[in-house]
Design an enzyme around this catalytic site. Structure first.
Site, PDB file in Angstrom:
ATOM      1  N   ASP A  67       0.775  -1.252   0.000  1.00 24.91           N
ATOM      2  CA  ASP A  67       0.000   0.000   0.000  1.00 24.91           C
ATOM      3  C   ASP A  67       0.808   1.306   0.000  1.00 24.91           C
ATOM      4  OD1 ASP A  67      -1.499  -2.140   0.874  1.00 24.91           O
ATOM      5  OD2 ASP A  67      -2.212  -1.195   2.699  1.00 24.91           O
ATOM      6  N   GLU A 249     -10.468  -2.256   4.453  1.00 26.26           N
ATOM      7  CA  GLU A 249      -9.103  -1.793   4.683  1.00 26.26           C
ATOM      8  C   GLU A 249      -8.922  -0.396   4.074  1.00 26.26           C
ATOM      9  OE1 GLU A 249      -6.472  -5.808   4.953  1.00 26.26           O
ATOM     10  OE2 GLU A 249      -6.797  -5.156   2.903  1.00 26.26           O
TER      11      GLU A 249
HETATM   12  C1  FRU Z   1      -3.918  -3.583   2.755  1.00 21.60           C
HETATM   13  C2  FRU Z   1      -3.304  -4.034   4.065  1.00 21.60           C
HETATM   14  C3  FRU Z   1      -3.641  -3.068   5.174  1.00 21.60           C
HETATM   15  C4  FRU Z   1      -2.522  -3.265   6.143  1.00 21.60           C
HETATM   16  C5  FRU Z   1      -1.346  -3.506   5.218  1.00 21.60           C
HETATM   17  C6  FRU Z   1      -0.333  -4.469   5.763  1.00 21.60           C
HETATM   18  O1  FRU Z   1      -3.290  -4.071   1.627  1.00 21.60           O
HETATM   19  O2  FRU Z   1      -3.711  -5.340   4.359  1.00 21.60           O
HETATM   20  O3  FRU Z   1      -4.920  -3.257   5.733  1.00 21.60           O
HETATM   21  O4  FRU Z   1      -2.337  -2.156   6.972  1.00 21.60           O
HETATM   22  O5  FRU Z   1      -1.879  -4.004   4.021  1.00 21.60           O
HETATM   23  O6  FRU Z   1       0.794  -4.512   4.949  1.00 21.60           O
END
Ligand code: FRU
Length: 529
Positions: A67, A249
């Site tokens: 992300d 998320e």
């Molecule tokens: C989204 C996610 C988020 C989390 C991160 C962990 O892709 O699952 O919810 O904070 O990636 O790397």
């Protein structure tokens, strides 16, 4: 075998650009050979020239990325932090990687900003500039940059506890170069919610307060704060609305004007994994109203910001000049992110896109198109005002650089098929079906697809009720391992990864109806590395 019945070499000058292409007719089909002003040179030994390495998208120098995080603009610089694992090309203990840019196109890699500590791994979050030093962590003369992120405590998770995700704060007094964790972390915890993460913080100018939205499994939670440290829970949203095929998320919330009117609406982005229309991860949005404390909507349908398979966890910049709403997504999907056939590094971000709101058929639509600055990367290679296609006729282009090009044109809102291919028999098929009003991407034979069973399994088809005009604008942007398609100025967008065995050198435009292709342009896209 029939020979060409006419061959024409065409040179012409348009402005300062010299176009060189040849045009011939064969079997009733037109063949147009476009000369490439620069060749694609893949070289596994050269950094940023490795097979599938994006040439004009952000990707980490090496190792794993997911992300985008902490996107904030300050003093002429766009900061991009990102979920980063510096030791492998698969997901692992998360850090925040860091890169900066002055134009959102060219990036400078910076040192890792945040490392895991005894409270846990550093998951997704956001960053702001605390201009009035409300936190007291800097001074008014030197306001702190503040990052608020999720701590993920692996030990807690393994021990079966429910309180292993908390929110932490870190600050920088040197414009993002170095970071200090707040000594009284965590700043928000909870005892019962396992999924409790990805805080997006922003300054609410109307209410003169800091706002936060984070996600908790199947809903979003809203908070307020005067100092970015002490947060008050205000409300929650979403338990019984929207898509719920997976965990919520990476939320974001912001206000936009509706078209040219004076109406303003709030947009809430929620990524969800799994449960997206093409399988795996995707980002839905809600249009509604937000009073600084709670978000309300009358929306009944489920809306997706992008209809391709590979645009996830996208959020927008805080603090941008001219109040522009700039979005970046992670160009992958948790279904197969860890299996894609790259070496040295894994994954890239989408092009930076500007978001806007439109009202079509009395329905609010979030549009997204590449940011204005992207145009500077374009080098004109070919243009044609009008190409008429007879039913079943094909217009076949050859060009060395399709995997680093932008193709734009206007067509009637009638059937149209585009097939990109190469000498390895890989083909990527885009198809607009006017009667069904749907658009499909078929990457089943687009190149390497067998690294994971879902990647090339299905044709991805999207119904497009919001195509209401007689014409359709196509913008297609292809990099060494991605395609981004924007229809009608981003009313619909599609982002997909592709891994052709060799760059696509052929494009066939065809229709079973009489079609007219207008203002066709082909641009080479300059690399940024
Ligand atoms: C989204 C996610 C988020 C989390 C991160 C962990 O892709 O699952 O919810 O904070 O990636 O790397």
């Amino acid at each position: 075998m029939k020979f060409a019945n006419n061959i024409l070499l065409i040179f012409f000058l348009l402005g300062s650009t010299l176009f060189l292409f040849s045009c011939k007719k064969e079997d009733g089909n037109t063949i147009i050979a476009i000369n490439s002003s620069e060749k694609i040179k893949i070289d596994s030994l050269q950094k940023y020239k490795e097979p599938f390495r994006p040439q004009f998208h952000f990707s980490p120098e090496k190792k794993w990325m997911n992300d985008p995080n902490g996107m904030v603009y300050y003093k002429g610089i766009y900061h991009l932090f990102y979920q980063y694992y510096p030791d492998d090309i698969v997901w692992g203990p998360m850090h925040w990687g860091h890169a900066t840019s002055t134009d959102l196109i060219h990036w400078k890699h910076k040192k890792i900003a945040l490392f895991p500590d005894k409270l846990g791994l550093i998951f997704s979050g956001s960053a702001v500039v605390d201009i009035d030093n409300t936190s007291g962590l800097g001074t008014k003369e030197n306001p702190p940059m503040i990052a608020i992120f999720t701590y993920h405590d692996m030990e807690g998770e393994k021990a079966g506890r429910a309180d292993y995700q908390t929110q932490g704060l870190a600050y920088s007094l040197d414009e993002g170069e170095t970071w200090t964790k707040y000594e009284k972390n965590p700043i928000i915890s909870n005892l019962v919610l396992k999924d409790f993460r990805d805080p997006k913080v922003f300054w609410n100018e109307t209410n003169k307060i800091w706002n936060m939205v984070l996600v908790a499994g199947d809903h979003a939670k809203f908070y307020t704060s005067k100092n970015l440290i002490n947060w008050t829970f205000e409300s929650e949203f979403g338990k019984n609305i929207g898509a719920h095929g997976g965990v919520w998320e990476c939320p974001d919330i912001f206000k936009l004007k509706v078209g040219d009117s004076n109406e303003e609406k709030w947009v809430l982005l929620i990524s969800i994994n799994p449960g997206a229309p093409n399988g795996g991860s995707g980002t839905q949005y809600f249009i509604g109203d937000f009073d600084g404390k709670s978000f309300k909507t009358t929306q009944k349908d489920i809306k997706w910001i992008d209809n391709g398979a590979d645009n996830y966890a996208g959020v927008t910049y805080n603090n941008t000049p001219d109040n522009k709403r700039i979005f970046l997504g992670w160009m992958s999907n948790w279904l197969y992110a860890r299996n894609t056939p790259t070496k040295n590094w894994r994954s890239a971000m989408t092009l930076p896109r500007e978001l806007s709101l439109a009202k079509i058929n009395n329905n609010y639509i979030l549009k997204n198109t590449p940011v204005e600055q992207f145009k500077k990367q374009l080098v004109s290679e070919f243009s044609k005002e009008l190409l008429s296609i007879k039913p079943k006729q094909k217009i076949n282009f050859t060009y060395g650089n399709f995997n680093q090009s932008e193709i734009k044109f206007k067509a009637a809102s009638k059937n149209l098929k585009l097939v990109f291919s190469n000498e390895e028999n890989d083909s990527l098929v885009l198809n607009y079906d006017a009667a069904q009003k749907n658009f499909s991407i078929d990457r089943r034979h687009s190149g390497i697809v067998n690294f994971e069973e879902n990647f090339g399994k299905k044709i991805h088809t999207t119904a497009m009720p919001n195509i209401i005009s007689e014409t359709m604008d196509y913008q297609i942007i292809m990099d060494w391992s991605s395609i981004e398609i924007f229809l009608n100025g981003g009313v619909y967008s599609f982002t997909e990864q592709i891994f052709p065995n060799k760059p696509y050198t052929k494009l066939s435009i065809q229709s079973d109806e009489k079609q007219e292709i207008k203002n066709l342009t082909v641009h080479r896209i300059k690399g940024i590395w």
